[in-house]
Design a protein around this motif. Structure first.
Motif, PDB file in Angstrom:
ATOM      1  N   HIS A  77      28.689  32.467  42.259  1.00 27.58           N
ATOM      2  CA  HIS A  77      29.757  31.447  42.279  1.00 27.58           C
ATOM      3  C   HIS A  77      30.969  31.822  43.120  1.00 27.58           C
ATOM      4  N   HIS A  78      30.745  32.592  44.187  1.00 26.61           N
ATOM      5  CA  HIS A  78      31.816  32.863  45.150  1.00 26.61           C
ATOM      6  C   HIS A  78      31.179  33.315  46.468  1.00 26.61           C
ATOM      7  N   PRO A  79      31.961  33.351  47.551  1.00 20.26           N
ATOM      8  CA  PRO A  79      31.398  33.632  48.870  1.00 20.26           C
ATOM      9  C   PRO A  79      30.937  35.078  49.105  1.00 20.26           C
ATOM     10  N   VAL A  80      31.382  36.032  48.293  1.00 18.23           N
ATOM     11  CA  VAL A  80      31.075  37.457  48.420  1.00 18.23           C
ATOM     12  C   VAL A  80      31.888  38.092  49.554  1.00 18.23           C
ATOM     13  N   THR A  81      31.931  37.458  50.703  1.00 20.37           N
ATOM     14  CA  THR A  81      32.667  37.973  51.850  1.00 20.37           C
ATOM     15  C   THR A  81      34.175  37.823  51.619  1.00 20.37           C
ATOM     16  N   LEU A  82      34.956  38.436  52.488  1.00 20.72           N
ATOM     17  CA  LEU A  82      36.407  38.477  52.361  1.00 20.72           C
ATOM     18  C   LEU A  82      37.025  37.073  52.373  1.00 20.72           C
ATOM     19  N   VAL A  83      37.859  36.796  51.370  1.00 14.22           N
ATOM     20  CA  VAL A  83      38.580  35.523  51.264  1.00 14.22           C
ATOM     21  C   VAL A  83      40.064  35.865  51.182  1.00 14.22           C
ATOM     22  N   THR A  84      40.837  35.322  52.104  1.00 10.02           N
ATOM     23  CA  THR A  84      42.268  35.597  52.183  1.00 10.02           C
ATOM     24  C   THR A  84      43.064  34.483  51.525  1.00 10.02           C
ATOM     25  N   ASP A  85      44.047  34.870  50.724  1.00  9.87           N
ATOM     26  CA  ASP A  85      44.981  33.939  50.080  1.00  9.87           C
ATOM     27  C   ASP A  85      44.288  32.831  49.292  1.00  9.87           C
ATOM     28  N   ASP A  86      43.367  33.232  48.442  1.00  8.96           N
ATOM     29  CA  ASP A  86      42.683  32.309  47.542  1.00  8.96           C
ATOM     30  C   ASP A  86      43.612  32.021  46.362  1.00  8.96           C
ATOM     31  N   GLU A  87      43.809  30.757  46.047  1.00  9.42           N
ATOM     32  CA  GLU A  87      44.673  30.383  44.927  1.00  9.42           C
ATOM     33  C   GLU A  87      43.825  29.992  43.731  1.00  9.42           C
ATOM     34  N   VAL A  88      44.086  30.639  42.595  1.00  8.08           N
ATOM     35  CA  VAL A  88      43.370  30.328  41.363  1.00  8.08           C
ATOM     36  C   VAL A  88      44.372  30.068  40.247  1.00  8.08           C
ATOM     37  N   THR A  89      44.016  29.170  39.363  1.00  8.01           N
ATOM     38  CA  THR A  89      44.800  28.908  38.166  1.00  8.01           C
ATOM     39  C   THR A  89      44.017  29.460  36.989  1.00  8.01           C
ATOM     40  N   LEU A  90      44.684  30.286  36.202  1.00 10.02           N
ATOM     41  CA  LEU A  90      44.013  30.996  35.113  1.00 10.02           C
ATOM     42  C   LEU A  90      44.609  30.642  33.760  1.00 10.02           C
ATOM     43  N   ASP A  91      43.799  30.841  32.749  1.00  7.67           N
ATOM     44  CA  ASP A  91      44.264  30.702  31.372  1.00  7.67           C
ATOM     45  C   ASP A  91      44.851  32.031  30.927  1.00  7.67           C
ATOM     46  N   GLY A  92      45.943  31.979  30.195  1.00  2.00           N
ATOM     47  CA  GLY A  92      46.475  33.184  29.586  1.00  2.00           C
ATOM     48  C   GLY A  92      45.587  33.581  28.416  1.00  2.00           C
ATOM     49  N   ASN A  93      45.618  34.870  28.060  1.00  2.00           N
ATOM     50  CA  ASN A  93      44.737  35.335  26.987  1.00  2.00           C
ATOM     51  C   ASN A  93      45.497  35.993  25.835  1.00  2.00           C
ATOM     52  N   GLY A  94      46.837  36.001  25.901  1.00  2.00           N
ATOM     53  CA  GLY A  94      47.632  36.612  24.839  1.00  2.00           C
ATOM     54  C   GLY A  94      47.631  38.127  24.879  1.00  2.00           C
ATOM     55  N   ARG A  95      47.067  38.696  25.923  1.00  2.00           N
ATOM     56  CA  ARG A  95      46.974  40.152  26.041  1.00  2.00           C
ATOM     57  C   ARG A  95      47.835  40.656  27.191  1.00  2.00           C
ATOM     58  N   GLU A  96      47.867  41.979  27.318  1.00  2.00           N
ATOM     59  CA  GLU A  96      48.626  42.621  28.388  1.00  2.00           C
ATOM     60  C   GLU A  96      47.927  42.479  29.742  1.00  2.00           C
ATOM     61  N   SER A  97      46.590  42.449  29.750  1.00  2.00           N
ATOM     62  CA  SER A  97      45.822  42.404  30.997  1.00  2.00           C
ATOM     63  C   SER A  97      44.870  41.217  31.014  1.00  2.00           C
ATOM     64  N   LEU A  98      44.596  40.737  32.211  1.00  2.00           N
ATOM     65  CA  LEU A  98      43.541  39.749  32.400  1.00  2.00           C
ATOM     66  C   LEU A  98      42.811  40.070  33.694  1.00  2.00           C
ATOM     67  N   LEU A  99      41.623  39.518  33.823  1.00  2.00           N
ATOM     68  CA  LEU A  99      40.808  39.761  35.015  1.00  2.00           C
ATOM     69  C   LEU A  99      40.920  38.613  35.993  1.00  2.00           C
ATOM     70  N   LEU A 100      41.096  38.965  37.248  1.00  2.00           N
ATOM     71  CA  LEU A 100      40.974  37.958  38.295  1.00  2.00           C
ATOM     72  C   LEU A 100      39.483  37.658  38.436  1.00  2.00           C
ATOM     73  N   PRO A 101      39.119  36.436  38.803  1.00  2.00           N
ATOM     74  CA  PRO A 101      37.702  36.048  38.781  1.00  2.00           C
ATOM     75  C   PRO A 101      36.793  36.829  39.733  1.00  2.00           C
ATOM     76  N   VAL A 102      37.307  37.229  40.890  1.00  2.00           N
ATOM     77  CA  VAL A 102      36.469  37.892  41.893  1.00  2.00           C
ATOM     78  C   VAL A 102      37.113  39.210  42.304  1.00  2.00           C
ATOM     79  N   TRP A 103      36.307  40.219  42.401  1.00  2.00           N
ATOM     80  CA  TRP A 103      36.739  41.541  42.847  1.00  2.00           C
ATOM     81  C   TRP A 103      35.885  41.942  44.035  1.00  2.00           C
ATOM     82  N   PRO A 104      36.227  42.926  44.818  1.00  2.00           N
ATOM     83  CA  PRO A 104      37.439  43.707  44.698  1.00  2.00           C
ATOM     84  C   PRO A 104      38.665  42.900  45.126  1.00  2.00           C
TER      85      PRO A 104
END
Length: 184
Positions: free
Chosen positions: A42-69
């Motif tokens: 569900h993503h291009p795998v190759t380098l994507v510059t300045d991708d904008e995502v809207t995320l849900d908060g999770n009530g925690r200190e950390s969250l994961l961005l959808p695609v890494w690295p």
């Protein structure tokens, strides 16, 4: 065909199959395998510059961005207010976005907007391997055939090889697929 459409080198498959790297059937098999992999992660795998995502908060200190690295984080907005890197948040190449200063991300839907750069300039080897494996199977295994006999010789293809769902494929997809932000 743009080179970035393919997640593996046609020359590698050409050597294995004894074909030319610009063979249309070989390129088609690589393109189909690349499309299938991208579709399953569900993503291009190759380098994507300045991708904008809207995320849900999770009530925690950390969250994961959808695609890494994660290569860079250009902007983080919380309810439309820009946060400052180093004092409000920090991030890692593993895609972890952490609140700083004893703060937590709110436990609310769609409250965080992140602009970030992610993906690979060079396709990881585990992805290349499964793309080449799948493309070779598409190139050499007749559709719908599991067993074929010619003269005194017979060959049987495993159902997973014919379908493209080998253990290596499944592991690569699981490793590289889009992650849910609440997983951190």
């Amino acid at each position: 065909m743009a080179a970035d459409e393919l997640l593996a080198d046609p020359a590698e498959l050409a050597v294995k199959l004894g074909r030319e790297a610009d063979d249309p059937q070989l390129l088609w098999a690589l393109k189909q395998a690349s499309r299938r992999f991208r579709g399953q992660v569900h993503h291009p795998v190759t380098l994507v510059t300045d991708d904008e995502v809207t995320l849900d908060g999770n009530g925690r200190e950390s969250l994961l961005l959808p695609v890494w690295p994660t290569i860079a984080v250009a902007q983080v907005l919380l309810d439309g207010v820009e946060l400052t890197e180093g004092s409000d948040y920090s991030w890692s190449d593993a895609g972890i976005l952490r609140r700083l200063g004893c703060h937590r991300w709110p436990d609310r839907l769609r409250c965080i907007t992140v602009v970030y750069t992610h993906g690979w300039a060079d396709t990881p080897e585990d992805i290349q391997e499964v793309i080449l494996e799948r493309a070779e199977a598409a190139f050499t295994i007749p559709v719908g055939v599991q067993s074929k006999a010619v003269g005194g010789q017979s060959v049987t293809f495993g159902a997973q090889m014919a379908a493209g769902s080998t253990e290596a494929w499944t592991k690569a997809v699981d490793r590289h697929k889009v992650r849910a932000s609440g997983d951190a």
